[in-house]
Motif scaffolding. Structure first.
Motif: not given
Length: 424
Positions: A147-169
């Protein structure tokens, strides 16, 4: 009957509002509630995770039914706690609420039973997840498992954005232990749709379909939020597609949970994508009423909500009378400046009386309070849900925005395109 509703947001305000219409409802309590809910229910200053205090209150006050709103206490076993005390409670037990509490559990369940969903892989090792992510094309979706209060999902449109989301999680642990595992899944395009259903084991009674707007800005831009607005019904989505989703996704999932020894009782919320080929696929399941979907679905319910809750608890949901209005409902969320990141509180709110006096609308309080002078102030990221009702989406939308305009507080922001997709 005396009822205890657990939670303190716009969803719980809508639930209390609907329950108050039942001739069987005597006193409605809400813990911890909010100032707006206090206009129709008795506020109980007990937090949602104080299970011992909540069960003691219910026992001492001879509560006839408990209704649980939020996800966290359900996943942590609040229903089991009330059942252990012999107190009737509407909501899924801990082992069934796992369908929301763990995205890996949910995805594995759907895969096992052949229920349509996006292709995915799951990881508990950051290095392996990163390597997989780098092997996949974008856009791609990264989800924290818990659970993440509805904020634990990232739709990444660039590789950089995807890797940043993974690292943050997984590394920065911005969602705590909820990010110990991740699900990385294919990006689905199409129309999103929410179908909430009253469920008791294999009995599924769908509610009116709705569509949520998760991103904070117009045009589905910006970070995900808990929801910036909703509308119901969905005139641009064929009834046959809604029926297909019920028959191929929701009913099979309820049956699968029974077969897994986790019978679900409560509200099963299916977040769906109607893909470009017209086929519905599962994005997520939640184990409770959605917020803000509840704010447009319950105003369309013509039947007695309390009777439906009791039928589910008593195992007679299949026979319950459930009728929906043809009226349309549109909900616009008024948010604090800075939401979904940090935001100020205690800012004066004006215009509420004018908005609440509108006969063609409703105002549900999500993050409000009253200061020492008795004035309304902000007390959350999503402050208010302003609902317009009408003969169709266009009329309901016009009324929702007209009411929303009457309300003022510093930094107020809202999307201006809620329900626009239904008018194309």
């Amino acid at each position: 009957m005396d009822i205890l509703v657990i939670g303190g947001g716009g969803r719980e305000h809508a639930i209390c509002w609907a329950l108050a219409k039942s001739p069987k409802a005597r006193t409605i309590y809400c813990a911890p509630g909010n100032a707006g809910i206090g206009q129709i229910a008795e506020i109980v200053p007990i937090q949602v995770h104080e299970f011992a205090r909540l069960t003691s209150f219910a026992r001492e006050n001879k509560i006839d039914l408990v209704v649980v709103g939020p996800d966290d206490p359900l996943v942590d076993g609040i229903v089991d706690a009330f059942e252990a005390e012999g107190i009737p409670v509407f909501g899924p037990r801990k082992n069934a609420a796992l369908i929301e509490g763990s995205k890996t559990f949910m995805k594995d369940l759907l895969k096992k039973y052949g229920i349509p969903t996006a292709a995915y892989e799951k990881f508990d090792d950051y290095g392996q997840a990163l390597a997989y992510l780098r092997s996949r094309p974008v856009p791609i979706v990264i989800k924290a498992d818990g659970l993440a209060a509805g904020k634990g999902v990232t739709v990444a449109f660039t590789q950089e954005e995807a890797e940043q989301a993974l690292r943050q999680i997984m590394v920065d642990k911005v969602f705590g232990e909820s990010g110990s595992q991740v699900v990385i899944e294919e990006f689905l395009t199409g129309q999103e749709m929410s179908i909430l259903s009253f469920v008791d084991g294999e009995t599924v009674r769908p509610m009116a379909a709705a569509q949520d707007h998760k991103q904070v800005y117009d045009g589905d831009k910006g970070p995900n939020t808990g929801g910036m607005g909703t509308y119901s019904p969905l005139p641009h989505i064929a009834d046959s597609i809604i029926e297909e989703a019920i028959e191929t996704i929701i009913k099979p999932t309820a049956k699968a949970m029974v077969q897994e020894g986790r019978p679900f009782r409560g509200v099963l919320f299916a977040g769906l994508m109607i893909t470009l080929d017209g086929k519905p696929k599962t994005i997520e399941f939640n184990a409770r009423f959605g917020d803000p979907e509840t704010q447009v679905v319950l105003p369309r319910l013509k039947s007695d909500l309390l009777e439906i809750f009791l039928a589910a608890v008593n195992g007679t949901l299949a026979e319950a009378e459930i009728e929906w209005s043809d009226e349309a409902a549109v909900c616009v969320i008024l948010a604090s400046g800075g939401y979904p990141a940090s935001y100020p509180k205690d800012l004066p709110i004006t215009g509420l009386d004018a908005a609440e006096s509108d006969a063609a609308g409703l105002v549900f309080h999500a993050g409000t309070a009253k200061n020492e002078a008795g004035e309304w102030v902000t007390n959350g990221g999503r402050v208010l849900g302003v609902v317009g009702l009408g003969r169709d989406i266009a009329e309901a939308r016009e009324r929702a925005y007209a009411s929303a305009e009457k309300i003022r507080f510093e930094g107020k922001h809202n999307r201006t395109d809620i329900a626009a997709k239904a008018l194309v």
